[in-house]
Write an enzyme that holds these catalytic residues in place. Structure first.
Site, PDB file in Angstrom:
ATOM      1  N   ASN A  94       0.841  -1.199   0.000  1.00 61.56           N
ATOM      2  CA  ASN A  94       0.000   0.000   0.000  1.00 61.56           C
ATOM      3  C   ASN A  94       0.878   1.252   0.000  1.00 61.56           C
ATOM      4  OD1 ASN A  94      -2.463   1.360   0.091  1.00 61.56           O
ATOM      5  ND2 ASN A  94      -2.413   1.513   2.317  1.00 61.56           N
ATOM      6  N   PHE A 108       5.379  -0.147  12.026  1.00 65.21           N
ATOM      7  CA  PHE A 108       4.195   0.466  11.405  1.00 65.21           C
ATOM      8  C   PHE A 108       3.435  -0.519  10.518  1.00 65.21           C
ATOM      9  CE2 PHE A 108       7.140   4.101  11.796  1.00 65.21           C
ATOM     10  CZ  PHE A 108       6.324   5.039  12.396  1.00 65.21           C
ATOM     11  N   LYS A 111      -4.798  -1.464   7.214  1.00 64.40           N
ATOM     12  CA  LYS A 111      -5.382  -0.430   8.089  1.00 64.40           C
ATOM     13  C   LYS A 111      -6.751   0.104   7.685  1.00 64.40           C
ATOM     14  CE  LYS A 111      -3.217   3.560   5.935  1.00 64.40           C
ATOM     15  NZ  LYS A 111      -4.185   4.597   5.722  1.00 64.40           N
ATOM     16  N   SER A 139      -3.440   2.744  17.780  1.00 62.05           N
ATOM     17  CA  SER A 139      -4.430   3.707  17.286  1.00 62.05           C
ATOM     18  C   SER A 139      -5.439   4.040  18.380  1.00 62.05           C
ATOM     19  CB  SER A 139      -5.165   3.058  16.106  1.00 62.05           C
ATOM     20  OG  SER A 139      -6.335   3.770  15.800  1.00 62.05           O
ATOM     21  N   TYR A 144     -10.057  -4.532  12.223  1.00 65.41           N
ATOM     22  CA  TYR A 144      -8.795  -3.770  12.171  1.00 65.41           C
ATOM     23  C   TYR A 144      -8.411  -3.292  13.578  1.00 65.41           C
ATOM     24  CZ  TYR A 144      -6.247   0.612  12.254  1.00 65.41           C
ATOM     25  OH  TYR A 144      -5.384   1.615  12.607  1.00 65.41           O
ATOM     26  N   LYS A 182      -5.101  -4.148  16.391  1.00 65.76           N
ATOM     27  CA  LYS A 182      -4.260  -3.211  17.156  1.00 65.76           C
ATOM     28  C   LYS A 182      -4.340  -3.537  18.654  1.00 65.76           C
ATOM     29  CE  LYS A 182      -2.712  -0.628  13.799  1.00 65.76           C
ATOM     30  NZ  LYS A 182      -1.295  -0.649  13.446  1.00 65.76           N
ATOM     31  N   TYR A 198      -2.209   6.587  18.083  1.00 69.33           N
ATOM     32  CA  TYR A 198      -2.327   7.785  17.247  1.00 69.33           C
ATOM     33  C   TYR A 198      -3.773   8.226  17.182  1.00 69.33           C
ATOM     34  CZ  TYR A 198       1.837   5.595  15.128  1.00 69.33           C
ATOM     35  OH  TYR A 198       3.028   4.970  14.889  1.00 69.33           O
ATOM     36  N   ASN A 255      -5.858  11.340  14.800  1.00 70.64           N
ATOM     37  CA  ASN A 255      -5.987  11.378  13.333  1.00 70.64           C
ATOM     38  C   ASN A 255      -4.853  12.152  12.669  1.00 70.64           C
ATOM     39  OD1 ASN A 255      -8.602  10.653  14.471  1.00 70.64           O
ATOM     40  ND2 ASN A 255      -9.323  10.738  12.367  1.00 70.64           N
ATOM     41  N   PHE A 281     -20.359  11.968   6.533  1.00 70.04           N
ATOM     42  CA  PHE A 281     -21.088  10.810   7.055  1.00 70.04           C
ATOM     43  C   PHE A 281     -21.879  11.146   8.321  1.00 70.04           C
ATOM     44  CE2 PHE A 281     -17.337   8.361   5.068  1.00 70.04           C
ATOM     45  CZ  PHE A 281     -17.998   8.193   3.865  1.00 70.04           C
ATOM     46  N   GLY A 311     -20.017   2.246  12.475  1.00 70.32           N
ATOM     47  CA  GLY A 311     -18.892   2.192  13.412  1.00 70.32           C
ATOM     48  C   GLY A 311     -18.317   3.538  13.826  1.00 70.32           C
ATOM     49  N   ASP A 312     -18.728   4.654  13.175  1.00 68.47           N
ATOM     50  CA  ASP A 312     -18.173   5.958  13.566  1.00 68.47           C
ATOM     51  C   ASP A 312     -18.692   6.364  14.948  1.00 68.47           C
ATOM     52  OD1 ASP A 312     -16.532   6.440  11.438  1.00 68.47           O
ATOM     53  OD2 ASP A 312     -17.924   7.753  10.361  1.00 68.47           O
TER      54      ASP A 312
HETATM   55  C1  UD1 Z   1     -10.310   5.855  10.894  1.00 69.93           C
HETATM   56  C2  UD1 Z   1     -10.616   4.547  11.528  1.00 69.93           C
HETATM   57  C3  UD1 Z   1      -9.605   4.311  12.627  1.00 69.93           C
HETATM   58  C4  UD1 Z   1      -8.217   4.316  12.048  1.00 69.93           C
HETATM   59  C5  UD1 Z   1      -7.968   5.595  11.289  1.00 69.93           C
HETATM   60  C6  UD1 Z   1      -6.702   5.429  10.499  1.00 69.93           C
HETATM   61  C7  UD1 Z   1     -13.040   4.230  11.253  1.00 69.93           C
HETATM   62  C8  UD1 Z   1     -14.333   4.096  11.958  1.00 69.93           C
HETATM   63  N1  UD1 Z   1     -11.983   4.514  12.020  1.00 69.93           N
HETATM   64  O1  UD1 Z   1     -10.459   6.863  11.886  1.00 69.93           O
HETATM   65  O2  UD1 Z   1      -9.883   3.089  13.241  1.00 69.93           O
HETATM   66  O3  UD1 Z   1      -7.262   4.161  13.050  1.00 69.93           O
HETATM   67  O4  UD1 Z   1      -9.013   5.865  10.370  1.00 69.93           O
HETATM   68  O5  UD1 Z   1      -6.399   6.595   9.803  1.00 69.93           O
HETATM   69  O6  UD1 Z   1     -12.942   4.097  10.057  1.00 69.93           O
HETATM   70  N2  UD1 Z   1     -15.577  11.360   7.187  1.00 69.93           N
HETATM   71  C9  UD1 Z   1     -16.528  11.862   6.325  1.00 69.93           C
HETATM   72  N3  UD1 Z   1     -16.393  11.589   4.987  1.00 69.93           N
HETATM   73  C10 UD1 Z   1     -15.348  10.862   4.479  1.00 69.93           C
HETATM   74  C11 UD1 Z   1     -14.384  10.357   5.366  1.00 69.93           C
HETATM   75  C12 UD1 Z   1     -14.532  10.613   6.715  1.00 69.93           C
HETATM   76  O7  UD1 Z   1     -17.474  12.518   6.743  1.00 69.93           O
HETATM   77  O8  UD1 Z   1     -15.309  10.642   3.253  1.00 69.93           O
HETATM   78  C13 UD1 Z   1     -15.697  11.646   8.619  1.00 69.93           C
HETATM   79  C14 UD1 Z   1     -15.868  10.409   9.466  1.00 69.93           C
HETATM   80  O9  UD1 Z   1     -17.221  10.106   9.620  1.00 69.93           O
HETATM   81  C15 UD1 Z   1     -15.210  10.840  10.785  1.00 69.93           C
HETATM   82  C16 UD1 Z   1     -14.145  11.846  10.364  1.00 69.93           C
HETATM   83  O10 UD1 Z   1     -14.492  12.243   9.040  1.00 69.93           O
HETATM   84  O11 UD1 Z   1     -16.136  11.505  11.575  1.00 69.93           O
HETATM   85  C17 UD1 Z   1     -12.765  11.260  10.345  1.00 69.93           C
HETATM   86  O12 UD1 Z   1     -12.805  10.067   9.569  1.00 69.93           O
HETATM   87  P1  UD1 Z   1     -11.484   9.296   9.126  1.00 69.93           P
HETATM   88  O13 UD1 Z   1     -10.533  10.243   8.529  1.00 69.93           O
HETATM   89  O14 UD1 Z   1     -11.905   8.119   8.314  1.00 69.93           O
HETATM   90  O15 UD1 Z   1     -10.855   8.834  10.508  1.00 69.93           O
HETATM   91  P2  UD1 Z   1     -11.526   7.975  11.700  1.00 69.93           P
HETATM   92  O16 UD1 Z   1     -12.806   7.387  11.314  1.00 69.93           O
HETATM   93  O17 UD1 Z   1     -11.504   8.833  12.917  1.00 69.93           O
END
Ligand code: UD1
Length: 355
Positions: free
Chosen positions: A38, A84, A88, A128, A152, A156, A180, A182, A221, A297-298
């Site tokens: 990746n 690392f 993921k 994470s 996933y 971890k 970590y 974000n 989302f 899952g969010d």
């Molecule tokens: C996600 C993973 C987390 C992982 C991390 C790795 C999930 C539920 N969690 O974190 O386990 O360690 O990535 O980088 O997937 N969002 C949108 N539109 C998008 C993408 C994201 O609205 O197209 C929102 C999501 O709903 C969230 C926020 O942006 O509220 C952050 O999302 P994301 O960047 O995917 O990170 P996590 O979900 O926090």
């Protein structure tokens, strides 16, 4: 400086490559193993361009224990490992859980065995905030109950437990489990950043591709979460700050602390819409988005309490959200297709592969 070499697994990836730069800047020598599933070898070339230093690279898979042992034998000065490498993507992990357990967990068991056989017993593990599941305490301290909600995240969580058990059984091991929040932003040079293959799963790389015209709009989302604008809150930490946290953790291991967990975050949460506004400002125009349904899952809020890392590692996230957005846009606008268009992507002769 009398620095030993550090073996970095997954060193061609997003956080890995930025950490290798900080290791080289701190005068460590670095050996990378990465299966490039990746990531791209071009990231290693750019690390060398940025630092003016060379890195030893092996295209090795963690499931290939014989190859890993060979790397340790060729580099007897390796004194510690930053781990690392792993799969993921949360969504993908729900579809192919066995691949996730095999790659991440079996791969880590084999790495730990290879380390033990070569008497290397200091490890920093890339964990994470996902290990906190839907946390009852915000901001989240390391003492918060853990329990991930998808395959996933469980890999971890299990790996953390496995390393903790190893440190208990064999007290000459030392481990830093870095949780970590974000990661965001790119290297200030503008030549290295996140390079998602396919459709990005995460917010910031997706937004960057909307800005460059590779995606039409961002799907937000859900806007029915209990936050000020209804969108979830995350703790966005600059990737160079995050990388520096690894150097601080590596220094900590010299004190032989046993197994310690640290949150690497800023302590400040931002909603999705706040991040859309901040990145739009960096780009100089409003970016299109549509509110859609929640993603499975969010959770509402993942904001770190970074006090333990601030105090014990003498490390603190310093780069602002505005700077992270600016460096991400600088990287994305100068490299519209990430690292994909680079010629000669094959790594040089340094390949060992027994499987
Ligand atoms: C996600 C993973 C987390 C992982 C991390 C790795 C999930 C539920 N969690 O974190 O386990 O360690 O990535 O980088 O997937 N969002 C949108 N539109 C998008 C993408 C994201 O609205 O197209 C929102 C999501 O709903 C969230 C926020 O942006 O509220 C952050 O999302 P994301 O960047 O995917 O990170 P996590 O979900 O926090």
């Amino acid at each position: 400086m009398d620095q030993k070499s550090v073996l970095v697994t997954g060193g061609a990836g997003y956080i890995g490559s930025h950490t290798v730069i900080e290791l080289l800047n701190a005068n460590y020598s670095v050996v990378i193993i990465d299966n490039l599933c990746n990531s791209s070898y071009e990231a290693v070339r750019r690390i060398e361009k940025i630092t003016g230093k060379s890195v030893t690279f092996y295209k090795v898979d963690l499931l290939d224990k014989k190859a890993m042992v060979e790397v340790f034998k060729r580099h007897p000065n390796i004194g510690s490992v930053i781990h690392f490498a792993g799969l993921k993507a949360v969504g993908e992990s729900t579809k192919i859980p066995l691949d996730y357990y095999h790659n991440n967990i079996t791969g880590t068991v084999l790495l730990l065995q290879a380390m033990k056989e070569n008497n290397v017993k200091d490890i920093i593990f890339s964990s994470s905030a996902t290990v906190y599941g839907d946390p009852p305490i915000i901001p989240i301290p390391e003492t918060c109950p853990t329990g991930a909600t998808n395959p996933y995240g469980r890999t971890k969580h299990y790996i953390e437990n496995m390393i903790r058990d190893l440190c208990t059984a064999e007290p000459d091991w030392n481990a830093g489990l870095l949780r970590y929040f974000n990661p965001a932003g790119a290297h200030p040079s503008g030549i290295l950043g996140e390079n998602p293959l396919g459709i990005p799963n995460n917010l910031m790389p997706f937004l960057a591709q909307v800005a460059i015209g590779r995606r039409e709009y961002l799907s937000v989302f859900g806007n029915d979460f209990p936050t000020k604008d209804g969108t979830p809150i995350r703790d966005y930490i600059n990737v160079v700050d995050l990388a520096k946290g690894h150097i601080a953790a590596l220094e900590k291991l010299r004190e032989k602390p046993g197994c310690v967990e640290y949150n690497l975050g800023t302590g400040k949460g931002k909603t999705v819409l706040e991040m859309v506004a901040a990145f739009s400002k960096a780009v100089g125009r409003d970016l299109p988005y549509k509110i859609v349904g929640r993603r499975a899952g969010d959770v509402t809020n993942l904001t770190a309490n970074p006090a333990k890392a601030n105090e014990e590692l003498k490390w603190k996230a310093e780069v602002s959200i505005e700077e992270s957005c600016a460096s991400l846009w600088n990287w994305q606008s100068k490299n519209p297709n990430g690292l994909e268009d680079c010629p000669g992507d094959a790594p040089p002769e340094s390949i060992i592969c027994y499987i």
